[in-house]
Each structure stands twice: as C-alpha cells, then as structure tokens.
Design a protein around this motif. Sequence first.
Motif, short mmCIF file in Angstrom:
data_model
loop_
_atom_site.label_atom_id
_atom_site.label_comp_id
_atom_site.label_asym_id
_atom_site.label_seq_id
_atom_site.Cartn_x
_atom_site.Cartn_y
_atom_site.Cartn_z
N PHE A 198 0.83 -1.21 0.00
CA PHE A 198 0.00 0.00 0.00
C PHE A 198 0.86 1.26 0.00
O PHE A 198 0.63 2.18 -0.78
CB PHE A 198 -0.92 0.01 1.22
CG PHE A 198 -1.52 1.36 1.51
CD1 PHE A 198 -2.50 1.89 0.67
CD2 PHE A 198 -1.09 2.10 2.60
CE1 PHE A 198 -3.04 3.14 0.92
CE2 PHE A 198 -1.63 3.35 2.86
CZ PHE A 198 -2.61 3.88 2.02
N HIS A 199 1.87 1.32 0.88
CA HIS A 199 2.70 2.52 0.97
C HIS A 199 3.52 2.72 -0.30
O HIS A 199 3.72 3.85 -0.75
CB HIS A 199 3.60 2.43 2.20
CG HIS A 199 2.87 2.66 3.48
ND1 HIS A 199 2.47 3.91 3.90
CD2 HIS A 199 2.44 1.79 4.44
CE1 HIS A 199 1.85 3.82 5.06
NE2 HIS A 199 1.82 2.54 5.41
N GLU A 200 4.00 1.65 -0.86
CA GLU A 200 4.78 1.77 -2.10
C GLU A 200 3.90 2.27 -3.24
O GLU A 200 4.27 3.21 -3.96
CB GLU A 200 5.38 0.42 -2.46
CG GLU A 200 6.23 0.46 -3.73
CD GLU A 200 6.94 -0.85 -4.01
OE1 GLU A 200 7.58 -0.97 -5.07
OE2 GLU A 200 6.86 -1.77 -3.16
N LEU A 201 2.73 1.68 -3.41
CA LEU A 201 1.83 2.11 -4.47
C LEU A 201 1.30 3.52 -4.23
O LEU A 201 1.09 4.28 -5.18
CB LEU A 201 0.66 1.13 -4.61
CG LEU A 201 1.02 -0.26 -5.14
CD1 LEU A 201 -0.18 -1.19 -5.09
CD2 LEU A 201 1.55 -0.17 -6.58
N SER A 202 1.11 3.89 -2.96
CA SER A 202 0.65 5.25 -2.65
C SER A 202 1.66 6.28 -3.12
O SER A 202 1.30 7.35 -3.61
CB SER A 202 0.40 5.40 -1.14
OG SER A 202 -0.69 4.63 -0.73
#
Length: 308
Positions: free
Chosen positions: A157-161
């Motif tokens: 999630f954090h990477e894609l965000s």
Amino acid sequence: MTALTDRLARACMEQRGFKIHQETREQPGRTPLPYENADIEIAMTARQVVDEDRVSEVGYGRSPREMLGFDPSAVAAPGHSAFAALPRAEQNRYWKAYQGYTPDEVPDVPAGDADTQVALPNQESFTLPDGERISYPREGCSAQVQQAMFEGKVREFHELSHYARQGVARAAIGDVRADPEVLERNRQWSRCMQRKGHDGLGEPTDANNRASTSYGARVFGPSSPGFAALKKKEIALATADYACNHEVGLDETRVRVFWRNVARVCADRETQIKAWQELVAAALVRGQELLAHRPWAASGRHAHYGPA
C-alpha cells in the motif's frame, strides 16, 4: 480513507483505555497558504502566490507563531489542548500505544542537515528505486489498523501510494522547476523584484525562505521585541512578490506546465495507479466491515466504541 483509518485507530486507542481529547485551535479567517491545501496542484506549490488581501496583511505568514497556524494579530495564547496539558509521561504512553514510539525517542537531526531522514523506532522502512525512503509503524494502534485493513499488504500500500499520489506530484513538480518556460518566467520575476529593491532572489521560494529566516530564534510572535519591524519587511517582500508574479505570468505558467507533466507521469505509472486504486477499494470495504463488528454509539461530541 483517512477518515476511516482515524475512526478505527481511535476505537483501538479507546479499547486500550485512552481518552481521546478534543483539541481546539484558533482558526483565523484567512486564505490558506498554498502548501496547506491537500489539492495536488496546490500541495506541490505549482501556484506560489496567495490572496492579495492576505499578502497585504501578513505577508507570507512565516513567523514561527504563524507557522504553527496562529493569527499573528492574536496576542493572547491561542487555543487549548487538553492533551498538551497532560504530564509528559502520560503523553508518551499515548504515543507509544498509538505509533510504537514517543517523541522523546526520535533521534536528533544534525544541525544544518534538515534533509536527513532519521530512523524512527519500531518502524518498517524500505527505499524505493527513486531514492524515496518509506516508513510505516509495526507496533501500536496505527500498525494494527493498517494490518487489518490491508490484510498484510501494508508495504505494498505505501509503495503504491507513493507512485499513485505523492510520487506523481513530486515527479511533476521536479520537471516544472527545470522547464525552460518556467525558468524564463523566474528570470523575469527576479528582474522585477530587483527593480523593487529585493536583490538576490532567483524564484519565489527564495523570497519565502528569506522571510522565514529573518525572524531568527528569538522573535516568535507579536509579543516578541522586533516583531513589528520584521513583519513590515515581510509584507513589503510578499507584496512585491505578488505584483511581480502577476506581472510576468509566473503562476499561470507553472500551473499549466505542472498539469501537463502530471498527465505524462500518470500515463507512465498507469499500472501502479490502477493497482493502488484496487488495493484501496478493497481496504475501504474491509474497514467498513471492521467498524460493523463493533458499532459506534454517539454521546455528545465524543464517540464510544464497544459492543452493541
């Protein structure tokens, strides 16, 4: 997304026995500074000038007091925070339960090295190919909520965000700064500022930074000696900036180039953006399910989380 995670985190903290204090803060009736707005265009400072009335009243709003969100004309102590009034040990107990570390555990950043990214305790960290370092909690209610909502895909999630949100804006604004048309408008702006008596400024950010550093460490707000004279200089600088920006069309150029670049970056990162959208959509459904298991009951301004 943020509202839902906040509700779940609050429920977690209340279940751990913490009282959630309502914090009131003075909200002056003024136009927000560009970087205070969550909109992608404004957040990345594509638009650099602010409302004309605000400029003529408070300049950039760069005194330490204003940077904390307080109106410089309000001399009385602004706002009240019940949390801030708690003993330091109690505040630290709260932060430990919420995010896995306390402010006292944050390493000091070496003087003059503000860009250093410190390693926070109890955080998972990784570095993306573009050099951006991402951290997220592995302990506390914040970590518990993220793990539950994303079902273990927190790092994803954090990477894609980053690629779908912050990274898009950063890539786009980086290209704005190097765009030939923007560079020419900056040169025109600089010459205009020089004619108005403000030398050594290459772009509006330089003027804003000059206003910030002029207050030093001893001039906090209106009650500090020397504040009025420094504020007068700041207003004069901001007023000249406002006039020159409009004269050369700098903001209009930056905004147009910015959105052109955003379209390009979004096209380049279409796969990551779609994956992020799917992950968030599933997390929102999961978050609602988590709330449904333990319904909310309203009591005045406070919400309580527990069995139906």
